[in-house]
Structure formats: C-alpha cells, structure tokens
Design an enzyme around this catalytic site. Structure first.
Site, PDB file in Angstrom:
ATOM      1  CD  GLU A 153      -3.191  -0.982   2.037  1.00  0.00           C
ATOM      2  OE1 GLU A 153      -4.195  -1.707   1.854  1.00  0.00           O
ATOM      3  OE2 GLU A 153      -3.068  -0.218   3.006  1.00  0.00           O
TER       4      GLU A 153
HETATM    5  C1  BMA Z   1      -4.795  -2.776   4.828  1.00  0.00           C
HETATM    6  C2  BMA Z   1      -3.698  -3.710   5.252  1.00  0.00           C
HETATM    7  C3  BMA Z   1      -3.307  -3.448   6.656  1.00  0.00           C
HETATM    8  C4  BMA Z   1      -4.485  -3.053   7.509  1.00  0.00           C
HETATM    9  C5  BMA Z   1      -5.769  -3.452   6.850  1.00  0.00           C
HETATM   10  C6  BMA Z   1      -6.989  -3.125   7.655  1.00  0.00           C
HETATM   11  O1  BMA Z   1      -4.309  -1.557   4.857  1.00  0.00           O
HETATM   12  O2  BMA Z   1      -2.646  -3.595   4.388  1.00  0.00           O
HETATM   13  O3  BMA Z   1      -2.350  -2.464   6.681  1.00  0.00           O
HETATM   14  O4  BMA Z   1      -4.368  -3.651   8.719  1.00  0.00           O
HETATM   15  O5  BMA Z   1      -5.893  -2.812   5.639  1.00  0.00           O
HETATM   16  O6  BMA Z   1      -7.157  -1.759   7.820  1.00  0.00           O
END
Ligand code: BMA
Length: 864
Positions: free
Chosen positions: A432
C-alpha cells in the site's frame, strides 16, 4: 565444516531499571529469545495480552538490553583456516563485542550477519556480548537526522528502521517493540565452505525442464563439488559428482523431457512432489569440507496479464503448469507479537487450517517479516501458493544511501533464501505504499516512465522527489529479484500499472476496502466492487468468547462490548461505528457480551462468504477471468484481539472461516435475488411493478466438467408453502456456470411498497451420486426485517450422534446463521454459521464433544 550453536545466554538491562539491577545478569530460559519473553517468564512484567497491560510494558522497548554468553575454543578449532560467528537475526540495533572488542554493529532485523572472528578468538574461554539499543529511541534519532515521512499505523520513525513494522502497533496489533537475538547464533570452523547454492528450473510451455545449479564456495579450491538430484522416494534422478571448483564457482545443468519429472501443483490441482538437491564440497584428498541440501520442486508459474474477451483492462491471474488457478486465500500477518515463541508446529497448524478451509494462497503481508524457512517448506508440502511482499507497509519510505544499502542486502539475502520454494509465485515491492502516495498526492506520475527511462539507473530522478522509495520498488527490488530468482515481480500491492492508479479495478491487484473503510458500502455490493485480483478485503468480527475472557483476565465488570478493555483489544480506527453500521443496517441485535460476539461473527461470515461467492462467479473461463483471486484480510492475529481475522490468536476459527471454506469448495452454488422496479409511465411515481429476480450459478475449480443435479427448494417462512424443482446441469471445468435466471418462486409482483415481500428462502443444492457437493440458502435481506418463527414452530434440533463426536442438525423451518458451542472444554467443529432448511439435515463433526450437549445461536433465537 564444524558448526555449533551458542545457546547458554544471560541478559541484563543496561544501566539497570525495572527489569534488572545494574550489572545483574539473568539466565535466559531459551534461545533465540527476546527481552519481553524472558521478563514475562520471570514474572517481571504483566502479560501484555491481558487487559491494558500493553501499556504497562512500554518501558521495555525504550530501554537498552545486553545478552552475553561464554564459550570455549579448542586448539583444534583454532587450527582451522576460518572461524566465523554467524548471527541469523538480531532485533535490531546491536553492538556486538567479542572478548571486549566490537566486531559488529547490526541495524537490520531482516538480515543475517557473518563475522570472520578467528583473529578475535582466544584458546579456551571467550565472551560474546550483544548490546541492544532501544530501536524506538534509535529510530526517533534517525528520523530527526533524515526527516519525518508519513506513516499510516505506528510511529512515523518506523519508516527509518528495518524492523518488523507491526511492532510499532497496527490497526489490529499492540505496540510491543521487541528487542533481542531473535534467531540462532553459531560459531563455524572450516577450511572452505559452500557460500551459496543457486538452483533454478526453467520449465517450457511444453513442460520440458532445464535444471541449472550454481555453487559458490568461499575459497578457490583444487577440490570438486558433487551435485545430486534425488526424487521424493530418495532415488537418484541426476548427478554430477566431480564438478571442478577451481574458480570458487561451479555450475551444472541437466535437461529433462516433459513427463520425466513429476511437476508440483497447488492444492486441489495435483500433487506436491518435492525433490532434494544434495551438494558436497570435496577436498582434493576426498575429505568432505561442507554440504548443503535443498528441497526443490518443478513447476511452471506465470502471472498472466492479457486482454479479456469483453471487458476492458487485463487479467491478473496465476497459471501453474499451464493450468489457470482461481486463488482463494488469505493475508498472513506475523503469528505473534513475540516471534521467537512461534514454533514450526504452530506454523503447520495455521497453514494446515488454511488448506482445511479450502484455501490455496497465502499473502505474506509487507508490515511483518520474511517468514522463517519452516513456513515456506510447509507451503511447499501443502501446495499453498505464496504471495510474498517485501517488508514495507503503509508508508512514505525514505531512500537515502544508508537505508538503500541496508535494503539491498536485505532483499538479496531474502530473495536468495526464498527463491527455491515452488510455493512462492510472486514478489511484491510493498504493501500500500503507492496508495499512501496517491492519498497524500506525493510526486507520483504513473505515466512518467518512458521506454528510455525504464533502463536507465535514474536514481536522482526518484530521490529528489517526495516519494523516493519508488526507486526501491521500481529499480532496486526488481533488479534483485531478476538477478537472483525466476519469480515474478510486482511493484506493490495494490498496483495496477499501465499508468493507472491503484484503485483501478480493471488492472493488477486491488485492495477493496470500500466495505468497512472508504465509502463503507453494503457487502451486497461486492459484485460491483470486484477487481481483477482482490488481494485485500475484509470485515471485523469478535473472536471466540473464550478469547475475549482471556484478555479480560477475569474482570467481570469489563465484560461488556463497550468496555475500556474491549476497546483496547480492537485497534481499528472507528471500529465502534463501523461494527454498528453493518449490524444496525442488517441485524436486529442485542448488546450483551455473548450476543455481540455472535452478531458480529455472523455479520463477518455473511460479508466474507458473499465476496468469495460473487467473485468466483467472475471466473468464467479462458478470456473471461474477470476476477482471478480473492485474499481476505486477514487469516490470523498476533495477539488476542477483535480484528478482521477469520481465525483468532489461539487458532480458534470464527464462523467466517467456515463460511469462506464453503465458498472455496471445488464445487459451489451461488444465488442472488434482486428487485427490479419498473414504472407504468414516466410521469407516475406511484404506479410501478416490482419483480424479484433470482439468479443461480455454479462453480467448478477442477479441470474436468462435472455433471450434477441442481435441486432448488423454496420455502415460505410463515407457512408450509414450498416449491421444488431439479435439473441435470454440467458445471464447466475450472469456471463458473450460469444455471438459472428467472422470477423468485412464490413472490408475486408487488405494486405497492406496503405490499411486504414474502419471506421466501431459496435453498439450492448440487448433488452427484447421492452426495451433496454444495448447498447455499438465499434469504431475503436485510435480516432485521424478518419476523422469525418461535422456537416451537422452528423445531430446530441438535442431536448428538451415537459416536458422541458429531451433531445432526435438523429443522422444520429454515434457520439462518447457526453457531454451535459447548460449555467447558473446546470442540473442533467441522462447520459453523450454518443455514439449515427442512428435509436437509446437516451433520457437524465435533471432535472433543464427548457426547456433551451443544448450545446453538441463530438469527431469531430470542436473544434480540
Ligand atoms: C490494509 C492492510 C493493513 C491493515 C488493513 C486493515 O491496509 O494492508 O495495513 O491492517 O488494511 O485496515
């Protein structure tokens, strides 16, 4: 080669403090280890997993600690040409002193360090001391020097520290800054050693195999290298036992015709034959100086991005040995805040649970660790495909020289360590970070890449921007993956490519968080939220009540959903309103502890099952692979918590785990019902007709067409009305198949909104040779509007089987969301979150039930 582990250690708090008095050394209970684990064992800190104790132990992570060991070295050992100290993993900043001299300063938790120590060793007694500096305070110092960057989750200083990022706290995890020697430390005496073994297999489209081996040794030698390939049964398949090693590097190659070797397939598509490569370094006098063994397998893996027949964008699918695979699986986070406590047996239990849940892919997420060899070995054995992120998560990472240098070493070492695993089919640059760059509008123009720029090392072009880490994801890592492995590299997760942002649903992989985060869509919209490969999506649900009671530590006054302790065990921003949002929109629910656990669990099960169900429908055969994968966020937890996990920290599956498992069976049946409102004429808003349409499809993940009987029975909840029909259908191999489209049985056209829809439940089953291959019940929604029958009318029975280890569920009326439990010792259930209809009893295996009576929760069970 003579190697020995250094295992007798003691530790102290440098300068003294709450942990130890100054200069007081305490014996460690095990090795490798970490400070929290040792202090816990010595009852010097409370269990951070209970109550609010997380916040009572923060001083540990902000203190400096030392570990020491004494060992003797013999004359014979000192006689060897080389003596190396090998540190497999130091968390994180350690100054290492050998007999009072500093021989190493570590700064990266993800790499091993090898120190040529002969000149520092003494005959007889030697002392090795590891002085660990607080990574948190050190990170703050580095941030002060190099500048503050943006991080989602955890303190921003984490971006400068090559340490498991989740230690800084995440939206499912506690702040527990571990510190210590988290991997083995050994002493090696040798004349010559095998430094690197690079075994690659190139498998052509016609499945011929070209096997090559590159063996690097530490000293040029007049000796030879022996390379032997053995089949799973131990028989020799190919060998060359006298490869000259004069130049310090030896190479070997073998060609195999198609079919000569057994190919490795993911679970559900074939077997996982594992071969062994045995390499020996032999001196001129025939003495074996060093040996190395590697377990490998042969498979052709491709990530296919090609045009679709009738949709824009490109596929993003995995193909193994020319078979296209719908990837149904999960995201993996570190299995514990204290990594040294995770045993190979625990890894196997987790990964086996995934396979038992019909999952075939696990994504090792970028905010954790490169997992130990045991993790990938087990994935190889079980046929679990691995999506491996590099360890960057949710941040605007720097790329200054010392950081870049450390990342290079880290990436090279871990790519070399992981490259031989057949299970690993993709490396992704980060988790991300492109999304963070988009959200913060950093210097990121996906179209700034020209063919020329693609192969110029235009470091400065990247480093002068406020998104310098692009250089890491678009140059450093792909170059290393290309040089040291044959595994596909993907710049990040999510990443679309082709000049498109990460939110593009027609390209690459997608993190679909508009259910829960983002626009907080109803889960019923998963079909219009689909992507080419959904590598993250999720819904929270409480863990098992036993896990809740663990963190409550017996504090009855805090045993209500909104309590401070329960709040501390849910780290998701705004979880209160998000849980309530989805509950209040869908369920008549109550607020006492057990009920809240039940309703959030059923809600999670409904949400996740419908995602897999709707996205598997998009896997429609060659050229129509509109959605080729669904990896739920998240399979596991690192401590006792309410999170998106479908199995909790104590490996207790939530009902969602079973609901997902049903949707990932080889054969499934899915349904939707949609109301279509048409108006008599454009001027009128009052004159309209609402038709309720039912659509039914089947899926088949096997590579052969399947003849089955589709049987559809519709029940009206408030009468004995039923409608039943059946037909023979063929489920097309490795695809979904549309089976029915028409009016919902028993539901007349409605012309007024006050004409309440009938409560019609449609149960569909796929039957072959008298066996129910799949079933699914489609209910009118939202469930909150349904007036459920009384318990008497329902006639729901849970009859314990004669074996005392099974329960037969039967009913007189359709029942939704049955969750079984038993007082006292736990039971290993084979299913949960069960939808039951009359004349279709279901048997649930209940290992450990021992004939005890079971309790049932279900929608309309009178608790709300
Ligand atoms: C995404 C994942 C985690 C996070 C999840 C829930 O961002 O990559 O970083 O825990 O969503 O929010």
């Amino acid at each position: 080669m003579r190697a020995r582990l250094l295992q007798e250690w003691s530790f102290t708090q440098i300068g003294g403090g709450e942990g130890t008095n100054d200069g007081e050394w305490l014996q460690t209970s095990e090795f490798p280890t970490s400070v929290h684990v040792e202090l816990l064992k010595l009852k010097k800190i409370p269990d951070p997993f209970v109550g609010l104790h997380e916040w009572d132990v923060q001083w540990v992570g902000e203190s400096d600690w030392a570990f020491k060991t004494a060992f003797t070295v013999t004359e014979e050992e000192l006689h060897c040409s080389h003596a190396d100290l090998v540190f497999d993993g130091l968390d994180t900043f350690a100054k290492v002193d050998l007999n009072g001299l500093t021989i190493l300063e570590s700064s990266n938790q993800f790499v091993s360090y090898r120190v040529a120590a002969k000149e520092f060793l003494k005959l007889g007694a030697n002392e090795l001391v590891l002085n660990f500096e607080s990574a948190f305070l050190k990170g703050r110092d580095i941030e002060k020097k190099h500048g503050r960057f943006a991080a989602f989750n955890g303190d921003s200083s984490r971006l400068h520290v090559r340490k498991a990022q989740y230690n800084y706290g995440w939206d499912w995890g506690p702040v527990l800054m571990t510190i210590g020697p988290w991997k083995p430390i050994s002493l090696e005496f040798y004349e010559n050693r095998i430094v690197e073994l690079d075994v690659r297999s190139d498998i052509s489209e016609s499945l011929e195999v070209k096997l090559t081996g590159g063996i690097t040794i530490s000293e040029k030698s007049s000796g030879v290298v022996s390379f032997v390939l053995k089949a799973p049964d131990g028989s020799v398949v190919a060998s060359n036992t006298s490869i000259p090693a004069g130049r310090g590097h030896a190479t070997v190659a073998f060609d195999f015709a198609a079919g000569q070797l057994d190919l490795w397939y993911p679970v559900g598509y074939g077997r996982q034959p594992l071969y062994t490569v045995e390499v020996e370094l032999v001196a001129e006098n025939g003495q074996v100086l060093d040996t190395k063994t590697l377990r490998i397998a042969f498979r052709r893996a491709r990530v296919v991005q090609e045009k679709l027949i009738d949709q824009e964008g490109l596929t993003f699918l995995f193909e193994i040995n020319n078979v296209r695979i719908f990837c149904g699986g999960s995201n993996w986070i570190p299995a514990d805040s204290f990594l040294t406590t995770v045993t190979p047996e625990r890894y196997r239990a987790w990964l086996q649970l995934m396979v038992d849940g019909n999952q075939n892919m696990v994504r090792v997420w970028g905010g954790g660790i490169y997992e130990p060899d045991a993790f990938y070995d087990i994935c190889d054995e079980l046929g679990l495909l691995v999506w491996q992120d590099f360890m960057f998560g949710c941040g605007q990472y720097p790329a200054y020289d010392s950081f870049l240098e450390s990342v290079k070493v880290e990436a090279e070492e871990n790519v070399k360590r992981l490259r031989h695993h057949p299970s690993i089919v993709i490396f992704a640059g980060n988790n991300e970070d492109y999304q963070v760059a988009e959200l913060l509008e950093l210097d990121l123009n996906y179209n700034d890449e020209t063919a020329e720029s693609a192969d110029t090392d235009d470091k400065s072009r990247y480093l002068k921007t406020n998104f310098p880490a692009r250089y890491i994801y678009e140059r450093t890592l792909p170059d290393i993956v290309k040089k040291y492995s044959d595994i596909y590299y993907h710049r990040g997760s999510p990443y679309s490519g082709h000049g498109k942002p990460t939110t593009d649903r027609t390209l690459g992989d997608l993190h679909q968080w508009n259910v829960w985060h983002g626009s907080q869509e109803p889960w019923h919209n998963w079909d219009i939220l689909a992507g080419r490969f959904v590598s993250e999506f999720g819904m929270e649900g409480y863990p098992n009540i036993r896990t809740v009671d663990y963190w409550l530590g017996g504090n009855k006054s805090e045993r209500f959903p909104q309590s401070r302790m329960n709040n501390n065990h849910n780290k998701a921003d705004g979880f209160e309103r998000r849980l309530e949002l989805y509950l209040v929109e869908n369920f008549k629910h109550s607020f006492e502890m057990e009920s809240y656990v039940y309703y959030t669990q059923v809600m999670q099960a409904e949400t996740l099952a419908s995602a897999y169900r709707l996205w598997r429908r998009n896997w429609r055969g060659k050229g129509r692979e509109y959605t080729a994968g669904a990896l739920v966020w998240q399979i596991n937890d690192c401590w006792p918590v309410t999170s998106w996990a479908i199995v909790d920290y104590f490996l207790r599956p939530k009902p969602a785990y079973f609901a997902v498992a049903r949707e990932l069976r080889p054969f499934t049946v899915g349904m939707t019902r949609k109301e279509h409102k048409t108006f008599a004429d454009e001027r009128s808003a009052a004159k309209f007709a609402i038709e309720t349409k039912l659509e039914i499809w089947g899926t088949n993940s096997t590579v052969a067409d399947k003849k089955v009987t589709l049987e559809v029975t519709s029940f009206e909840l408030h009468s004995d009305w039923r409608d039943k029909w059946a037909k023979e259908v063929v489920l097309v191999q490795n695809s979904s198949t549309e089976l029915f489209k028409g009016d919902l049985p028993g539901q007349p056209v409605r012309t007024k909104l006050s004409d309440l829809p009938k409560v019609i439940i449609v149960s569909a089953r796929l039957i072959a040779d008298g066996e129910v291959l799949a079933r699914y019940s489609n209910w009118p929604e939202p469930f909150k509007f349904i007036q459920f029958p009384s318990t008497e009318e329902l006639g729901l029975k849970a009859t314990v089987g004669a074996d005392g280890e099974s329960v037969i569920l039967s009913t007189n009326k359709p029942v939704k969301g049955i969750v079984l439990d038993v007082d006292g010792d736990e039971v290993k259930w084979s299913d949960q979150a069960i939808d039951l209809v009359p004349d279709d009893p279901q048997t649930v295996r209940a290992v450990g039930l021992k004939g005890r009576e079971v309790t049932l929760r279900y929608l309309g069970d009178g608790n709300a």
